[in-house]
Design a protein around this motif. Structure first.
Motif, PDB file in Angstrom:
ATOM      1  N   MET A 183       0.840  -1.205   0.000  1.00 51.54           N
ATOM      2  CA  MET A 183       0.000   0.000   0.000  1.00 51.54           C
ATOM      3  C   MET A 183       0.874   1.254   0.000  1.00 51.54           C
ATOM      4  O   MET A 183       1.807   1.373   0.788  1.00 51.54           O
ATOM      5  N   LYS A 184       0.523   2.173  -0.845  1.00 49.31           N
ATOM      6  CA  LYS A 184       1.247   3.449  -0.884  1.00 49.31           C
ATOM      7  C   LYS A 184       0.586   4.380   0.135  1.00 49.31           C
ATOM      8  O   LYS A 184      -0.637   4.404   0.249  1.00 49.31           O
ATOM      9  N   GLU A 185       1.408   5.103   0.892  1.00 47.69           N
ATOM     10  CA  GLU A 185       0.874   6.025   1.905  1.00 47.69           C
ATOM     11  C   GLU A 185       1.005   7.458   1.410  1.00 47.69           C
ATOM     12  O   GLU A 185       2.101   7.912   1.115  1.00 47.69           O
ATOM     13  N   ASN A 186      -0.119   8.140   1.295  1.00 44.77           N
ATOM     14  CA  ASN A 186      -0.096   9.544   0.871  1.00 44.77           C
ATOM     15  C   ASN A 186      -0.480  10.435   2.049  1.00 44.77           C
ATOM     16  O   ASN A 186      -1.490  10.203   2.689  1.00 44.77           O
ATOM     17  N   PHE A 189      -4.396   5.749   1.960  1.00 44.34           N
ATOM     18  CA  PHE A 189      -3.723   4.557   1.446  1.00 44.34           C
ATOM     19  C   PHE A 189      -4.214   4.251   0.040  1.00 44.34           C
ATOM     20  O   PHE A 189      -5.387   4.379  -0.256  1.00 44.34           O
ATOM     21  N   GLU A 190      -3.254   3.848  -0.772  1.00 43.31           N
ATOM     22  CA  GLU A 190      -3.564   3.611  -2.180  1.00 43.31           C
ATOM     23  C   GLU A 190      -2.986   2.250  -2.571  1.00 43.31           C
ATOM     24  O   GLU A 190      -1.845   1.946  -2.207  1.00 43.31           O
ATOM     25  N   GLU A 191      -3.732   1.462  -3.284  1.00 42.66           N
ATOM     26  CA  GLU A 191      -3.210   0.180  -3.799  1.00 42.66           C
ATOM     27  C   GLU A 191      -2.090   0.473  -4.788  1.00 42.66           C
ATOM     28  O   GLU A 191      -2.216   1.395  -5.580  1.00 42.66           O
ATOM     29  N   GLU A 192      -1.008  -0.317  -4.701  1.00 42.39           N
ATOM     30  CA  GLU A 192       0.080  -0.059  -5.649  1.00 42.39           C
ATOM     31  C   GLU A 192      -0.078  -0.898  -6.911  1.00 42.39           C
ATOM     32  O   GLU A 192      -0.698  -1.928  -6.878  1.00 42.39           O
TER      33      GLU A 192
END
Ligand code: IMP
Ligand code: MG
Length: 176
Positions: A1-4, A173-176
């Motif tokens: 998960m990408k953390e923004n 959180f973003e799916e990579e």
């Protein structure tokens, strides 16, 4: 998960508000001493800054509590991982917390501290998420009311990270 992480409250705004809180607290406790009780680890940065803005005599103590729960929600079952070093009987205790969310941790903790017969117990929190409140907690001093988002920075963490950010940010959180 990408953390923004996006900025919700910048450093200048936070520290201006903490200065106001310090001035208000100093007026309210004029002629008295304050025993600051920081709840580890989230309150450390806030408490350091707040203490510098208080002009009446202060002493410091810390307590570490862990509230069983998942990563983003507390359960209300609170375990004291580190108790206070000092006896608080007859002291003016000001509990310093990073955020009041459901209120479960604080409602338990405030009751526990009151049983030790301090002169007074008040609560100062940097952030409050009133929409999430489950347990009844009276907050005496609030920095900012914020919406129901998971936030990091200025002491607050996600999985122990981001406590050192000088601002308060919303983490998504973003799916990579
Ligand atoms: P409560 O018992 O639900 O009020 O939980 C309060 C504690 O949960 C705080 O002291 C924080 O450690 C943690 N917490 C609640 N909301 C957030 C958040 O948005 N970011 C980081 N930690 C949080
Ligand atoms: Mg905390």
């Amino acid at each position: 998960m990408k953390e923004n992480i996006s900025v919700l409250i910048d450093n200048e705004t936070i520290e201006k508000r903490i200065k106001e809180l310090g001035e208000q607290i100093s007026r309210d406790y004029e002629g008295e001493d304050i025993h600051l009780v920081g709840i580890l680890k989230g309150s450390v940065i806030f408490m350091s800054q707040l203490a510098k803005c208080i002009t009446v005599p202060v002493t410091f103590d810390f307590m570490s509590v862990s509230s069983y729960g998942n990563e983003t929600e507390s359960s209300g079952v609170v375990k004291i991982a580190k108790d206070l070093d000092e006896v608080i009987k007859d002291k003016n205790v000001l509990v310093v917390e990073d955020i009041v969310d459901t209120g479960r941790t604080l409602s338990y903790l405030l009751e526990l501290l009151k049983q030790r017969e301090p002169a007074d117990v008040k609560l100062c929190t940097l952030l409050d998420k009133p929409d999430r409140r489950v347990a009844d907690v009276h907050v005496d001093y609030t920095g900012f009311e914020i919406p129901d988002k998971f936030i990091v920075g200025y002491g607050l963490d996600y999985a122990q990270k981001y406590r050192n950010l000088p601002y308060i940010g919303i983490i998504e959180f973003e799916e990579e």
